[in-house]
Scaffold this active site. Sequence first.
Site, mmCIF file in Angstrom:
data_model
loop_
_atom_site.group_PDB
_atom_site.id
_atom_site.type_symbol
_atom_site.label_atom_id
_atom_site.label_comp_id
_atom_site.label_asym_id
_atom_site.label_seq_id
_atom_site.Cartn_x
_atom_site.Cartn_y
_atom_site.Cartn_z
ATOM 1 N N ASP A 135 18.807 -71.076 110.016
ATOM 2 C CA ASP A 135 20.151 -70.179 109.990
ATOM 3 C C ASP A 135 21.277 -69.908 110.850
ATOM 4 O OD1 ASP A 135 19.441 -66.978 110.658
ATOM 5 O OD2 ASP A 135 19.074 -66.896 112.533
ATOM 6 N N ARG A 180 15.368 -50.682 95.744
ATOM 7 C CA ARG A 180 14.634 -50.906 95.078
ATOM 8 C C ARG A 180 14.271 -49.505 95.400
ATOM 9 N NH1 ARG A 180 9.971 -55.688 95.768
ATOM 10 N NH2 ARG A 180 11.369 -56.136 97.391
ATOM 11 N N HIS A 205 29.565 -64.643 109.202
ATOM 12 C CA HIS A 205 30.370 -63.615 110.173
ATOM 13 C C HIS A 205 30.865 -63.680 111.162
ATOM 14 C CE1 HIS A 205 26.451 -63.121 112.045
ATOM 15 N NE2 HIS A 205 27.472 -62.055 113.162
ATOM 16 N N HIS A 243 26.890 -70.851 111.106
ATOM 17 C CA HIS A 243 27.691 -71.106 112.045
ATOM 18 C C HIS A 243 28.831 -71.828 112.798
ATOM 19 C CE1 HIS A 243 26.646 -66.307 111.475
ATOM 20 N NE2 HIS A 243 25.209 -66.490 111.490
ATOM 21 N N LYS A 256 17.255 -68.823 120.360
ATOM 22 C CA LYS A 256 16.516 -66.955 120.344
ATOM 23 C C LYS A 256 15.817 -66.766 121.875
ATOM 24 C CE LYS A 256 16.451 -65.127 115.567
ATOM 25 N NZ LYS A 256 17.946 -64.813 115.624
HETATM 26 C C1 BG6 Z 1 23.223 -63.800 111.770
HETATM 27 C C2 BG6 Z 1 21.361 -64.850 112.044
HETATM 28 O O1 BG6 Z 1 23.667 -64.994 110.984
HETATM 29 O O2 BG6 Z 1 23.272 -64.428 112.898
HETATM 30 C C3 BG6 Z 1 20.514 -64.101 112.890
HETATM 31 O O3 BG6 Z 1 21.040 -65.121 110.936
HETATM 32 C C4 BG6 Z 1 21.388 -63.704 114.522
HETATM 33 O O4 BG6 Z 1 18.889 -64.222 113.448
HETATM 34 C C5 BG6 Z 1 22.559 -62.793 114.118
HETATM 35 O O5 BG6 Z 1 20.635 -63.015 114.744
HETATM 36 C C6 BG6 Z 1 23.302 -62.821 115.207
HETATM 37 O O6 BG6 Z 1 24.720 -62.477 114.457
HETATM 38 P P1 BG6 Z 1 25.474 -61.731 116.296
HETATM 39 O O7 BG6 Z 1 26.981 -61.552 115.577
HETATM 40 O O8 BG6 Z 1 24.952 -60.812 117.161
HETATM 41 O O9 BG6 Z 1 26.196 -63.423 117.395
#
Ligand code: BG6
Length: 496
Positions: A237, A55, A180, A242, A342
């Site tokens: 999340d 932005r 990821h 994941h 977390k």
């Molecule tokens: C993300 C989440 O997709 O993955 C985050 O939104 C999390 O909350 C993160 O911290 C963890 O990724 P990695 O690769 O650091 O384990």
Amino acid sequence: MSDSPPRPIDPVDPFTFVLHGSSGDLARRKILPALAHLAANGYFQPQSRIILAQRQPVTPDEALAQADEFLAGNGEEAARAALTALKPLLSTVALTLGGAQAARSLDAAVEGGPAPVVHYAALPSSRFVDLMGLIRGARDPERLRVVLEKPLGSSGADSRRIEDVVAQHLDESQVYRIDHYLGKQAVQNLVALRLGNLIFDPLFNREHVAQVQITIAEDLGVEERAASYEQSGALRDMVQSHMLQLLATLAMDPPISLDADALRDEKLKILRSLKVPRVGGRDSDVVIGQYVAGHMNGRPVPGYQQERGVGARSMTESFVALRTEVNTWRWAGVPFLLRTGKRMPERLAEIVVQFREVPVQLYTPVGGQWSGNRLVVSLQPEDSLRLQILAKAPGQRDCLQPVALNLDFSDAWRIPVRDAYERLLTDIFRGRLSLFLRRDEVEAQWAFVDQLRAELQERAMQPLAYPAGSYGPPESTALAFRSGGAWSESFRLAGC
Ligand code: BG6
């Protein structure tokens, strides 16, 4: 270490890449460092263009300086050093999504750049529809690709609404739904282990496996992401994509090929056969928690409700443990325990396949109940594979001692292992969809999470407190116990 010479880098063809949300936490924490490492390692050709869209108007130098400051604050020295490699490819554009000027500004920014044009939406999914309204181009994956970050929507219904708009603009072959975790080297190894060797897959079934555990523990708190985390919590999340993707990758049947759709068809079957956990009561299959003030490495840290941007009475869960099952002939009845949180004591991500014990134990049982074989696929902190077997302890009469066959992948290859975002970005540039989710997979994931959330709401289940720096509420230990064992940290190579 392997004796073969290091493999040369294979650069990707020129591209135009637009990073939407380039000043956000995700872009600065993960995507810019990944782009910078790829550039520094020679993956990008000089004609390629990287456009940072945000932005606030900034020059490329200002954008780099801001990214550098962010990385310095996180101690990411290697990524800082690589940032300068981006400079020759970089430009910036100021865009307000939904604004009248936005489409024209974006067109002008990508004008004349090499195909494919890749738009990366490092944005909350509530902005995806606005972004779709700006993107122009043919329904041709060689010319236009779009990358969508998770969580895609906030529920199944919300996700469908967004996906319907995406489908009006793009063909499925142009959409890269990113998770990821699928780009982590250990996940590639897990697939290769199962599909390239005959010694594991025949054992991956209800006859031989007692239990599967998947843990993603983070030592970090909510950091700067309270605004989006408050909307999602650990279930949406982490579990929604994941953890369910890790589960599906482990449990899927061998696909007929490594093509994207063949792999995704197999994962989909697993995602559709998940049993929704029972919620509530003494036998609840789900435990949710929220961290309160505690200690990390001897340092006091605040509780979730005291974090900047979190409401003082927030009931968002920062921890989930649950038990599910995969209702297929291969897996019926085998507990799959998932746990994520977390502010846990360590950064740890692993998949543990616990095999059954031998039918008649002739040796003295190893201390405790967990004495079978165990395969541990470690994603974090290191990328490794451990097979725990029981061996005769020297001098101990009739007593078995667990020993581990260790394979540390960072040691095994001489080429530096790319980080998950680096691997996935190169796949996007090369047009490879295998490590990205198809729409129906995301739908199946939401179906599971939506049902679970509805049950949690119906039973008015509130998160249980756990001190920062612990492995979650004690009820999570009880959940593992009811499923026939203990969480993996409590059985690290127990002896006789
Ligand atoms: C993300 C989440 O997709 O993955 C985050 O939104 C999390 O909350 C993160 O911290 C963890 O990724 P990695 O690769 O650091 O384990």
